[in-house]
Design a protein around this motif. Sequence first.
Motif, PDB file in Angstrom:
ATOM      1  N   ALA A 194       0.824  -1.210   0.000  1.00 33.05           N
ATOM      2  CA  ALA A 194       0.000   0.000   0.000  1.00 33.05           C
ATOM      3  C   ALA A 194       0.857   1.258   0.000  1.00 33.05           C
ATOM      4  CB  ALA A 194      -0.918   0.003   1.224  1.00 33.05           C
ATOM      5  N   GLY A 195       2.072   1.166   0.516  1.00 33.04           N
ATOM      6  CA  GLY A 195       2.973   2.313   0.474  1.00 33.04           C
ATOM      7  C   GLY A 195       3.475   2.591  -0.922  1.00 33.04           C
ATOM      8  N   ALA A 196       3.469   1.553  -1.765  1.00 36.37           N
ATOM      9  CA  ALA A 196       3.980   1.715  -3.126  1.00 36.37           C
ATOM     10  C   ALA A 196       2.880   2.022  -4.131  1.00 36.37           C
ATOM     11  CB  ALA A 196       4.721   0.450  -3.554  1.00 36.37           C
ATOM     12  N   THR A 197       1.656   1.539  -3.872  1.00 39.01           N
ATOM     13  CA  THR A 197       0.570   1.739  -4.821  1.00 39.01           C
ATOM     14  C   THR A 197      -0.764   1.803  -4.087  1.00 39.01           C
ATOM     15  OG1 THR A 197      -0.588   0.795  -6.744  1.00 39.01           O
ATOM     16  CG2 THR A 197       0.360  -0.745  -5.184  1.00 39.01           C
ATOM     17  N   THR A 198      -1.703   2.533  -4.648  1.00 35.41           N
ATOM     18  CA  THR A 198      -3.047   2.614  -4.066  1.00 35.41           C
ATOM     19  C   THR A 198      -4.004   1.641  -4.737  1.00 35.41           C
ATOM     20  OG1 THR A 198      -3.632   4.402  -5.592  1.00 35.41           O
ATOM     21  CG2 THR A 198      -2.753   5.028  -3.428  1.00 35.41           C
ATOM     22  N   SER A 199      -3.533   0.912  -5.719  1.00 35.30           N
ATOM     23  CA  SER A 199      -4.374  -0.042  -6.433  1.00 35.30           C
ATOM     24  C   SER A 199      -4.721  -1.234  -5.539  1.00 35.30           C
ATOM     25  CB  SER A 199      -3.660  -0.529  -7.692  1.00 35.30           C
ATOM     26  OG  SER A 199      -4.426  -1.510  -8.357  1.00 35.30           O
ATOM     27  N   SER A 200      -5.987  -1.611  -5.531  1.00 36.86           N
ATOM     28  CA  SER A 200      -6.429  -2.709  -4.659  1.00 36.86           C
ATOM     29  C   SER A 200      -5.924  -4.065  -5.130  1.00 36.86           C
ATOM     30  CB  SER A 200      -7.962  -2.745  -4.588  1.00 36.86           C
ATOM     31  OG  SER A 200      -8.472  -1.566  -4.015  1.00 36.86           O
ATOM     32  N   GLY A 201      -5.748  -4.221  -6.453  1.00 35.30           N
ATOM     33  CA  GLY A 201      -5.334  -5.515  -6.988  1.00 35.30           C
ATOM     34  C   GLY A 201      -4.017  -6.018  -6.427  1.00 35.30           C
ATOM     35  N   PRO A 202      -2.938  -5.230  -6.525  1.00 37.61           N
ATOM     36  CA  PRO A 202      -1.659  -5.693  -5.965  1.00 37.61           C
ATOM     37  C   PRO A 202      -1.707  -5.919  -4.458  1.00 37.61           C
ATOM     38  CG  PRO A 202      -1.314  -3.873  -7.490  1.00 37.61           C
ATOM     39  CD  PRO A 202      -2.798  -3.986  -7.280  1.00 37.61           C
ATOM     40  N   LEU A 262      -5.902  -7.821   6.399  1.00 41.64           N
ATOM     41  CA  LEU A 262      -6.304  -7.869   5.005  1.00 41.64           C
ATOM     42  C   LEU A 262      -7.626  -7.125   4.792  1.00 41.64           C
ATOM     43  CD1 LEU A 262      -5.135  -9.039   2.426  1.00 41.64           C
ATOM     44  CD2 LEU A 262      -6.513 -11.096   2.800  1.00 41.64           C
ATOM     45  N   LEU A 263      -8.576  -7.346   5.685  1.00 33.09           N
ATOM     46  CA  LEU A 263      -9.853  -6.630   5.591  1.00 33.09           C
ATOM     47  C   LEU A 263      -9.681  -5.153   5.931  1.00 33.09           C
ATOM     48  CD1 LEU A 263     -12.216  -9.251   7.298  1.00 33.09           C
ATOM     49  CD2 LEU A 263     -12.020  -8.738   4.849  1.00 33.09           C
ATOM     50  N   ALA A 264      -8.820  -4.873   6.912  1.00 31.89           N
ATOM     51  CA  ALA A 264      -8.627  -3.488   7.346  1.00 31.89           C
ATOM     52  C   ALA A 264      -8.040  -2.621   6.252  1.00 31.89           C
ATOM     53  CB  ALA A 264      -7.722  -3.447   8.578  1.00 31.89           C
ATOM     54  N   ILE A 265      -7.255  -3.205   5.360  1.00 24.55           N
ATOM     55  CA  ILE A 265      -6.618  -2.383   4.327  1.00 24.55           C
ATOM     56  C   ILE A 265      -7.409  -2.352   3.020  1.00 24.55           C
ATOM     57  CG2 ILE A 265      -5.170  -4.089   3.142  1.00 24.55           C
ATOM     58  CD1 ILE A 265      -2.861  -1.948   3.593  1.00 24.55           C
ATOM     59  N   LEU A 266      -8.345  -3.294   2.866  1.00 28.16           N
ATOM     60  CA  LEU A 266      -9.102  -3.343   1.619  1.00 28.16           C
ATOM     61  C   LEU A 266     -10.471  -2.672   1.715  1.00 28.16           C
ATOM     62  CD1 LEU A 266      -8.340  -6.990   0.444  1.00 28.16           C
ATOM     63  CD2 LEU A 266      -7.486  -4.873  -0.567  1.00 28.16           C
ATOM     64  N   LEU A 267     -11.078  -2.674   2.889  1.00 29.68           N
ATOM     65  CA  LEU A 267     -12.437  -2.152   3.023  1.00 29.68           C
ATOM     66  C   LEU A 267     -12.544  -0.627   3.106  1.00 29.68           C
ATOM     67  CD1 LEU A 267     -14.046  -4.811   5.408  1.00 29.68           C
ATOM     68  CD2 LEU A 267     -14.160  -4.674   2.914  1.00 29.68           C
ATOM     69  N   PRO A 268     -11.652   0.068   3.805  1.00 26.59           N
ATOM     70  CA  PRO A 268     -11.801   1.539   3.922  1.00 26.59           C
ATOM     71  C   PRO A 268     -11.473   2.246   2.607  1.00 26.59           C
ATOM     72  CG  PRO A 268     -10.392   0.639   5.658  1.00 26.59           C
ATOM     73  CD  PRO A 268     -10.530  -0.410   4.612  1.00 26.59           C
ATOM     74  N   PRO A 269     -11.824   3.520   2.512  1.00 23.08           N
ATOM     75  CA  PRO A 269     -11.417   4.329   1.349  1.00 23.08           C
ATOM     76  C   PRO A 269      -9.895   4.408   1.258  1.00 23.08           C
ATOM     77  CG  PRO A 269     -13.115   5.450   2.633  1.00 23.08           C
ATOM     78  CD  PRO A 269     -12.685   4.266   3.446  1.00 23.08           C
ATOM     79  N   HIS A 327      -7.661   6.765   1.135  1.00 22.71           N
ATOM     80  CA  HIS A 327      -6.894   7.669   1.997  1.00 22.71           C
ATOM     81  C   HIS A 327      -6.896   7.230   3.463  1.00 22.71           C
ATOM     82  CE1 HIS A 327     -11.023   9.103   2.439  1.00 22.71           C
ATOM     83  NE2 HIS A 327     -10.639   9.717   3.549  1.00 22.71           N
ATOM     84  N   LEU A 328      -7.764   6.269   3.808  1.00 28.21           N
ATOM     85  CA  LEU A 328      -7.829   5.795   5.196  1.00 28.21           C
ATOM     86  C   LEU A 328      -7.250   4.389   5.383  1.00 28.21           C
ATOM     87  CD1 LEU A 328     -11.401   6.991   6.261  1.00 28.21           C
ATOM     88  CD2 LEU A 328      -9.195   8.001   6.884  1.00 28.21           C
ATOM     89  N   ARG A 329      -6.834   3.767   4.289  1.00 29.79           N
ATOM     90  CA  ARG A 329      -6.400   2.376   4.362  1.00 29.79           C
ATOM     91  C   ARG A 329      -5.271   2.151   5.367  1.00 29.79           C
ATOM     92  NH1 ARG A 329      -6.255   0.658  -2.046  1.00 29.79           N
ATOM     93  NH2 ARG A 329      -8.462   0.045  -2.209  1.00 29.79           N
ATOM     94  N   VAL A 330      -4.211   2.902   5.189  1.00 30.81           N
ATOM     95  CA  VAL A 330      -3.041   2.687   6.049  1.00 30.81           C
ATOM     96  C   VAL A 330      -3.317   3.074   7.498  1.00 30.81           C
ATOM     97  CG1 VAL A 330      -0.635   3.345   6.460  1.00 30.81           C
ATOM     98  CG2 VAL A 330      -1.424   2.860   4.133  1.00 30.81           C
ATOM     99  N   PHE A 388      -3.106   0.407  10.562  1.00 28.04           N
ATOM    100  CA  PHE A 388      -2.207   0.595  11.696  1.00 28.04           C
ATOM    101  C   PHE A 388      -2.960   0.480  13.020  1.00 28.04           C
ATOM    102  CE2 PHE A 388       1.249   1.822   9.037  1.00 28.04           C
ATOM    103  CZ  PHE A 388       2.372   1.914   9.826  1.00 28.04           C
ATOM    104  N   VAL A 389      -4.066   1.186  13.133  1.00 28.18           N
ATOM    105  CA  VAL A 389      -4.815   1.209  14.392  1.00 28.18           C
ATOM    106  C   VAL A 389      -5.375  -0.171  14.722  1.00 28.18           C
ATOM    107  CG1 VAL A 389      -6.860   2.123  15.560  1.00 28.18           C
ATOM    108  CG2 VAL A 389      -5.386   3.650  14.235  1.00 28.18           C
ATOM    109  N   SER A 390      -6.008  -0.820  13.753  1.00 33.20           N
ATOM    110  CA  SER A 390      -6.632  -2.116  14.009  1.00 33.20           C
ATOM    111  C   SER A 390      -5.589  -3.183  14.327  1.00 33.20           C
ATOM    112  CB  SER A 390      -7.474  -2.552  12.802  1.00 33.20           C
ATOM    113  OG  SER A 390      -6.692  -2.645  11.636  1.00 33.20           O
ATOM    114  N   VAL A 391      -4.469  -3.152  13.609  1.00 32.72           N
ATOM    115  CA  VAL A 391      -3.413  -4.151  13.840  1.00 32.72           C
ATOM    116  C   VAL A 391      -2.775  -3.967  15.214  1.00 32.72           C
ATOM    117  CG1 VAL A 391      -1.077  -4.813  13.137  1.00 32.72           C
ATOM    118  CG2 VAL A 391      -2.903  -4.662  11.443  1.00 32.72           C
TER     119      VAL A 391
END
Length: 243
Positions: free
Chosen positions: A48-56, A173-180, A182-185, A189-192
């Motif tokens: 996620a630090g390298a790309t905002t694309s959900s696929g990778p 995995l869910l925490a980083i894919l479900l939010p918008p 700009h909020l993914r990371v 962080f918080v949930s983990v």
Amino acid sequence: MKRAEELTPPRALSTTGETAQRLNWLRAGVLGANDGIVSVAAVAVGVAGATTSSGPILTAGMAALIGGAISMALGEYVSVSSQSDSQRATIEQKRADLKAHPEKNLAELARNYENKGLSPSTAALVADELTESDALGAHLAAELDLEEDHVVSPWHAAFASAVAFTLGALLPLLAILLPPEHLRVPVTFVSVLLALGITGWIGAIIGGGSRNRAAARVVVGGALALAATFAIGRLLGASGLVG
């Protein structure tokens, strides 16, 4: 006078060992979940630090989850297989020794109960009646804290380890894919870190250690892992090596 079974019920002889085994399984489950949380979160945050694309992010996260679960299961299977082989070998050695030297083993069993605080006469009575009922079981329980029917299963251990890892890995995995985007990371962080604090707390309860210290250790370690992988992902993304 009470009978030997009333003084020392054969089933009670293995209670401590069974309890310790359950605690070890529970501790292994907590550690497996903790590994799943940290390893998959680190991979997902790094991508996620390298790309905002959900696929990778999804691809890397699923690869880390599946590979990690299989690796944990294989490692646990190999480890517990060695332990169960050792337990079975010990049981067979004791069985052969009892057949070859019954009187010597009876005296050893009586001495074992004397060392636990029984008088010589009571220890002899206990050893005699337990030997008459189940000689092998009595010796395994008294000398090795082991029960013939409770040899650890490597398949159960492998399955439990894989399930614990997978359940832990699903959270980041869910925490980083479900939010918008700009909020993914931040959400990850918080949930983990919250989940790591809980697993550290539970692990300390099981092990009898300091709960705050244990929780702080895993939270700090997890935070460092996430920060490091996110920074590396950002550097790779900024360099243009990762699109």
